[in-house]
Design an enzyme around this catalytic site. Structure first.
Site, PDB file in Angstrom:
ATOM      1  CG  ASN B  81      -1.819  -1.242   1.207  1.00  0.00           C
ATOM      2  OD1 ASN B  81      -1.722  -2.048   2.117  1.00  0.00           O
ATOM      3  ND2 ASN B  81      -2.609  -1.425   0.169  1.00  0.00           N
ATOM      4  CB  VAL B  87       2.751   8.598  -2.282  1.00  0.00           C
ATOM      5  CG1 VAL B  87       1.298   8.940  -2.014  1.00  0.00           C
ATOM      6  CG2 VAL B  87       3.515   9.835  -2.691  1.00  0.00           C
ATOM      7  CB  VAL B  88       0.925   6.462   2.774  1.00  0.00           C
ATOM      8  CG1 VAL B  88       0.106   5.404   3.486  1.00  0.00           C
ATOM      9  CG2 VAL B  88       2.306   6.561   3.374  1.00  0.00           C
ATOM     10  CB  CYS B  89      -2.313   4.113  -1.372  1.00  0.00           C
ATOM     11  SG  CYS B  89      -3.959   3.909  -2.056  1.00  0.00           S
ATOM     12  CB  ILE B  90      -4.013   4.499   4.095  1.00  0.00           C
ATOM     13  CG1 ILE B  90      -4.819   3.832   5.197  1.00  0.00           C
ATOM     14  CG2 ILE B  90      -3.624   5.906   4.496  1.00  0.00           C
ATOM     15  CD1 ILE B  90      -4.039   3.648   6.495  1.00  0.00           C
TER      16      ILE B  90
END
Lengths: 200, 165
Positions: B81, B87-90
């Protein structure tokens, strides 16, 4: 007779001529700005006028995909006639966006979020957006403090707790934050060193 | 608007300083600009990330807390993720409202009642439990799904290397 027929025909005639004239005029005027898939030249003449709209569109896409460069987004929008769905589709399909040519330099206001990051240490300055290979010890300039194994005074739980004080002075606050950060890295390093012996 | 965001960020900074969650340190890189933060997250125990410390940059929009910040790890983090660029995808970092793709519920997404603390805690649990439904790093997701031992080995090596060992 001539008079009568003239007046009875003329009004619709005038209307018809006006209508055709208007449509022809509109068609003629709108033709250069009609978005066309490959129309690089037409798009570039248009982009000046649509700058404001484009910025909104760029913001929209940048909000969805923060990893994308705004100039790259601008370039894709520029080429597909300003279609947000088309650009979104393209990113989601995993095809990625083409890199804009160096000559393409739209006047993009620097987004607020991209304010220059003032590094806590010199190590963070000037790093690219790619992968960072430097380790945390280098990043936080802790080389000197990891040299002597076990020499480093271990901060007790008590000591750590006392760091959680909110000072009225912002310099003290910044110092405290820096120390907690460094302590976190050093503690992790110590633990990993200990485990390193028993592991593998 | 600006002062609302600054005030709120300052309060959150104070809260995170006096009562930090376990394994999390966060605060502005420079107090003169409260819109850029650096956070440190410890790798969750019992996962291959255990023992690691992961720095990340949080960038807040001017209309925070209406809109969420973005979060980007400043180190290599091999995780389904997290995009290869960090870059964090949450879901908690996604703008409020319903997901056009119907993957996420509105309640999972950002809303002004969330906070930096909640983001960091969510990211910590995301690190522990990847969600491979919508991977940000497709290769990492595939490795996680199909070759778990290799995945864990790679993560452990990254963690050791990140600590200069």
């Amino acid at each position: 007779m001539a008079d009568a027929s003239k007046t009875s025909i003329n009004i619709p005639q005038i209307i018809a001529v006006a209508l055709v004239g208007f449509l022809a005029f509109r068609w003629f005027m709108s033709k250069p700005s009609t978005p066309s898939g490959t129309g690089f030249n037409t798009a570039s003449t248009r982009s000046r006028g649509n700058q404001a709209v484009d910025l909104v569109k760029i913001d929209q896409i940048a909000a969805m995909f923060p990893q994308l460069d705004r100039r790259t987004i601008a370039w894709d929008l520029h080429r597909n006639g300003g279609s947000v769905p088309a650009t979104t589709e393209r990113v989601l399909a995993g095809r990625g966006l083409d890199a804009p040519p160096p000559s393409y330099q739209p006047a993009l206001p620097a987004p607020a979020a991209q304010a220059p990051v003032v590094g806590i240490s010199g190590a963070t300055a000037g790093k690219g957006r790619g992968k960072q290979q430097e380790d945390l010890i280098t990043r936080y300039q802790l080389q000197e403090r990891v040299g002597g194994k076990g020499k480093e005074a271990v901060v007790s739980e008590e000591g750590l707790r006392s760091q959680n004080v909110w000072s009225g002075d912002k310099v003290v606050r910044a110092e405290g934050l820096k120390r907690r950060r460094e302590e976190m890295v050093l503690a992790a390093r110590r633990k990993m060193e200990e485990r390193g012996g028993s592991d593998s | 608007m600006n002062s609302v965001a600054s005030k709120r960020l300052f309060q959150e900074y104070e809260h995170l300083t006096t009562d930090p969650p376990d394994g999390i340190t966060a605060g502005p890189v420079n107090e003169d600009d409260l819109f850029v933060w650096e956070a440190m997250i410890q790798g969750p125990e019992g996962t291959p990330y255990e023992g690691g410390v992961f720095p990340a940059e949080l960038k807040f929009p001017k209309d925070y807390p209406l809109m969420p910040p973005t979060m980007k790890f400043q180190c290599d983090l091999w995780h389904p993720n997290v995009y290869p660029n960090g870059v964090v995808c949450i879901s908690i970092l996604h703008p409020p409202g319903d997901d056009p793709n119907h993957y996420e519920q509105a309640s999972e997404r950002w809303s002004p009642i969330q906070s930096v603390e909640k983001i960091l805690i969510s990211v910590m649990s995301m690190i522990a439990e990847p969600n491979d439904e919508s991977p940000a790093n497709v290769d990492a997701a595939r490795m996680w799904r199909e070759r778990r031992p290799e995945f864990e080995k790679r993560v452990r090596l990254d963690v050791r290397r990140s600590l200069g060992l």
